[in-house]
Motif scaffolding. Structure first.
Motif: not given
Length: 339
Positions: A190-216
């Motif tokens: 949680l202090m340093a979220p991995s790409d896998d965690l960001i990807k899992a959250i964006s997927s649950r948000m309904g975002i198919i492909r998250a760009n760098d701006s959304i990931k940040t």
């Protein structure tokens, strides 16, 4: 069969009569005195007979080295030790080097399952790794003779000679270490979220492909405020389902937690992100750094009766004002864990 309630009551009564800190300051200037006036009397409270159960200076050879002896070996109905104890003088701060010395003795005492490191006041209980004959680097339980509460009576009763079950203790120790590693791993993630965690959250948000701006943006949103909101929702869902191993965090407990947290945050050295709680079946513990050994206070709610335990002191809680009246005690209890 041992009556657990009576055993807990006995330990509580005997500890209340044992003025360990005063004895240490008055009589213990070296290790031998510490053993005689503090450690052996404490072991007697736990049911161990000095003559029958304690083997002093038990041999624990290190290969080709000269004869080395651990201070105590505890033998229960056997000539083989089940626990080894390394003692230091009263007042000495226990450190990793001392723990390493205990581990060396433990490794060379093959029958031992538990190792204890103590200076007469602080008792660190270690257990062996499941697949190895070495002790875990961190203790699974720490007891202080000058600072304890109801949860300690329960835990100490498990070490009493009449009730001790070594296998159960080892299983509990391994479970404690597993949970500790989980908590640490979750914190780091949680202090340093991995790409896998960001990807899992964006997927649950309904975002198919998250760009760098959304990931940040998602990464920035993973903070104590969003986690608290998610935690409150999770608590409500678990309460509805009766989950969390039969432990239900009540609205009353959460209300008192937030009141106590607000009181503590009035002191500039106490930081909100280090305060949390551990809900257990019979108690609700407010802790620092998610560590149950850094106990600020314990709340015990039994029907309409409410009480708070701070160190060795017990207070009845009639209303919110009775909590506010304990501001000094609560703050002092918390400050010992903040540099």
């Amino acid at each position: 069969m041992v009556n657990k309630k009576q055993l807990v009551s006995y330990i509580k009564k005997e500890l209340s009569k044992f003025q360990a800190l005063a004895i240490g300051e008055q009589k213990c200037s070296n290790e031998a005195q510490t053993r005689s006036y503090l450690i052996e009397p404490f072991l007697e409270i736990l049911g161990y007979n000095r003559l029958k159960d304690l083997v002093t200076e038990h041999s624990a050879d290190f290969g080709d080295r000269d004869i080395n002896r651990v201070d105590y070996a505890i033998c229960i109905n056997s000539k083989q030790p089940v626990m080894v104890i390394e003692c230091k003088r009263f007042g000495k701060k226990l450190n990793d080097k001392d723990a390493g010395q205990l581990n060396n003795y433990f490794v060379n005492t093959s029958s031992a399952k538990v190792g204890i490191l103590t200076n007469g006041i602080e008792y660190r209980f270690y257990a062996s790794e499941k697949k190895d004959s070495i002790l875990n680097k961190s203790p699974f339980y720490v007891f202080y003779l000058n600072n304890y509460d109801d949860s300690d009576y329960e835990m100490l009763s498990k070490f009493h000679r009449s009730a001790i079950e070594i296998k159960e203790l080892i299983d509990e120790a391994n479970e404690t270490h597993f949970l500790s590693k989980f908590d640490e791993a979750l914190f780091k993630e949680l202090m340093a979220p991995s790409d896998d965690l960001i990807k899992a959250i964006s997927s649950r948000m309904g975002i198919i492909r998250a760009n760098d701006s959304i990931k940040t943006k998602i990464k920035d949103l993973i903070n104590s405020f969003s986690l608290k909101s998610a935690l409150d929702k999770l608590t409500i869902e678990e309460t509805k389902k009766g989950g969390n191993n039969g432990i239900v965090t009540t609205e009353d407990e959460l209300k008192y937690y937030h009141i106590i947290k607000t009181i503590l945050l009035h002191h500039k050295k106490i930081h909100s992100d280090r305060l949390s709680y551990k809900d257990q079946k019979n108690s609700f513990i407010i802790v620092v750094d998610g560590n149950i050994r850094k106990n600020v206070c314990t709340l015990i709610f039994n029907g309409k009766k409410k009480k708070m335990i701070i160190g060795a002191k017990e207070f009845e809680l009639d209303n919110i004002d009775s909590v506010l009246a304990l501001k000094k005690d609560l703050t002092e209890s918390a400050l010992q864990y903040f540099d």
